[in-house]
Write a protein that holds these residues in place. Structure first.
Motif, PDB file in Angstrom:
ATOM      1  N   ILE B 131     -19.320  25.595 -29.938  1.00  0.00           N
ATOM      2  CA  ILE B 131     -18.294  24.583 -30.214  1.00  0.00           C
ATOM      3  C   ILE B 131     -17.117  25.203 -30.966  1.00  0.00           C
ATOM      4  N   THR B 132     -15.909  24.929 -30.475  1.00  0.00           N
ATOM      5  CA  THR B 132     -14.703  25.327 -31.205  1.00  0.00           C
ATOM      6  C   THR B 132     -13.945  24.059 -31.569  1.00  0.00           C
ATOM      7  N   LEU B 133     -13.873  23.795 -32.858  1.00  0.00           N
ATOM      8  CA  LEU B 133     -13.178  22.590 -33.320  1.00  0.00           C
ATOM      9  C   LEU B 133     -11.703  22.917 -33.534  1.00  0.00           C
ATOM     10  N   ASP B 134     -10.845  21.946 -33.281  1.00  0.00           N
ATOM     11  CA  ASP B 134      -9.394  22.128 -33.382  1.00  0.00           C
ATOM     12  C   ASP B 134      -9.001  22.575 -34.801  1.00  0.00           C
ATOM     13  N   GLN B 135      -8.469  23.801 -34.893  1.00  0.00           N
ATOM     14  CA  GLN B 135      -8.094  24.342 -36.205  1.00  0.00           C
ATOM     15  C   GLN B 135      -6.748  23.804 -36.680  1.00  0.00           C
ATOM     16  N   GLN B 136      -5.954  23.271 -35.766  1.00  0.00           N
ATOM     17  CA  GLN B 136      -4.590  22.838 -36.109  1.00  0.00           C
ATOM     18  C   GLN B 136      -4.569  21.409 -36.658  1.00  0.00           C
TER      19      GLN B 136
END
Lengths: 283, 283
Positions: B131-136
């Motif tokens: 999972i890659t969660l929105d860093q922005q």
């Protein structure tokens, strides 16, 4: 009659909490303690009964209490050994017991029948029908109020870390067995296990807990043969229905003097007249 | 951008609560509402996935959200039918999907390995690694504070019966999807199911919940791809550890302006300077 606290959470045990660096709402550093959660597998006679998420103290009490409250173990079965390995997170319980059919878990649903309460809970309702709770036991409101005061004064994970439920076996105005856990089911199972392993009689006892009075906690209390269950929190309709069918005295939203008596009022002596502000209905 | 509440609890649905006659601490009659608890079985392509205790509203959302959050169903699988029979307490979900090996449940323990976190959670930790969660994405403290105010003003079972958890999908200062349930896991699953069935995008969203931030709720939020999780309640050390590993912004004990920021502080804009009394640390 016992007249002092027999056991409570050992706050010296630093495996129960972790130090956390956090920030507050202004971005300023904040140091906190957070409760430990860990997996514990309970095995009875070589067969895995459950893997529970727990804080990890009193593993033997949790294991034996869980097995008793699920009726996988009966009070007359002779426990021959309990081996605990907290590194691997496992409690192995060995008991001399007849070979019971344990394929039907207590809440196993009966798909083919209607949705009346009695069929939904199948085996458990049959178990509850066999239970006779002491009709003569009484509870004085004044004792309950004093017990709650004493409970609030006990050093606890509740105060150090928050995020735990408390469950306390009491007699008159005296807390006797004080257990905490992330799961309210675990806390009550630890009480049952401690009572069994230390030969604490159920006579004249009641339970004060902080979790909601849902069906599971009420079933466990009835199976333990404790006729009075009090909670700081609220309740479900099903919980009340089960308590009334079982003849359990059920009290919700109790934070001292004020409470809501939901079932089994014949056991309660209303002797705490002094007024206090009403508590939050929605707690 | 959505700018109004899309769904909340339908208080006209009188199957959600029952009228209860009780007594107060003086033995005086008291009329209360108690929340309904009922069993609901969720079946995917003819196979029973779980039987959950729930209040019973939004059964399709609960079923689909549970299946997605357990990764028994993937977002790309095509749901071909959902049949609900609340009389029998069952939701039948049919989906066109590849034959996946579902023998390993997400929390299946690996007995042979050590007790490091990564092995304890086996499959789930592997899922979280993907999972890659929105860093922005950012969260303004002022928006959070206003969202909590709006949430507290929504008519709810929380106010009518108590004993439920709330879970709310928000964007900026706006609550969008408001769900309640006796189980905090059910409330978040209903959010996931509603989003999937109604095509609500996860972009710019965050979750405000009332239950404790334990491992299960954090895993569900990460699987939903929501990068910010806020709770009114406390947390466990394991929950914080999982949030940090996943890059989730985790906020506990938030009741408006004041809160404790436990993970992912880079997403938070501290712009709510006005002071309020500190909340209870142990809530």
């Amino acid at each position: 009659m016992a007249n002092k606290l027999l056991v409570s959470t050992n706050l010296e045990d630093d495996s129960l909490y972790k130090h956390i660096n956090a920030l507050d709402q202004d971005g300023q550093p904040l140091e906190l303690w957070a409760i430990t959660e860990r997996l514990l597998t309970i095995v009875l006679n070589g067969r895995e009964a459950v893997t529970a998420m727990t804080i990890g103290d009193h593993p033997e009490c949790l294991a034996v209490g869980f097995l008793l409250n699920q009726r996988l173990l009966e009070p007359d079965d002779v426990i021959t050994s309990i081996k605990t390995d907290m590194e691997d997170g496992i409690v192995l319980v060995e008991a001399d017991m007849p070979d019971r059919n344990t394929d039907e878990t207590p809440k196993r649903r009966i798909h083919t029948s209607g949705c009346a309460l009695g069929t939904l809970f199948g085996g458990v309702m049959e178990s509850l029908d066999e239970i006779t709770l002491d009709q003569q036991q009484t509870l004085r409101s004044s004792d309950l109020r004093n017990a709650v005061r004493k409970i609030e004064a006990i050093p606890s994970l509740h105060k150090k870390t928050g995020s735990v439920h408390r469950c306390v076996l009491c007699e008159d105005d005296q807390p006797l067995i004080y257990m905490e856990d992330v799961g309210r089911h675990n806390a009550i199972d630890k009480i049952a296990g401690y009572m069994h392993l230390n030969g604490i009689d159920k006579a004249h006892k009641y339970i004060y807990a902080t979790g909601r009075l849902t069906s599971e906690v009420i079933i466990k209390t009835a199976i333990m043969g404790i006729p009075v269950l009090v909670s700081r929190s609220g309740f479900s309709a099903l919980g009340i229905e089960l308590a009334r069918q079982t003849g359990l005295t059920l009290i919700g939203r109790c934070r001292g003097r004020n409470y809501q008596l939901l079932s089994g009022s014949e056991r309660v002596i209303f002797d705490s007249p002094e007024s206090e502000p009403h508590q939050d209905k929605t707690a």
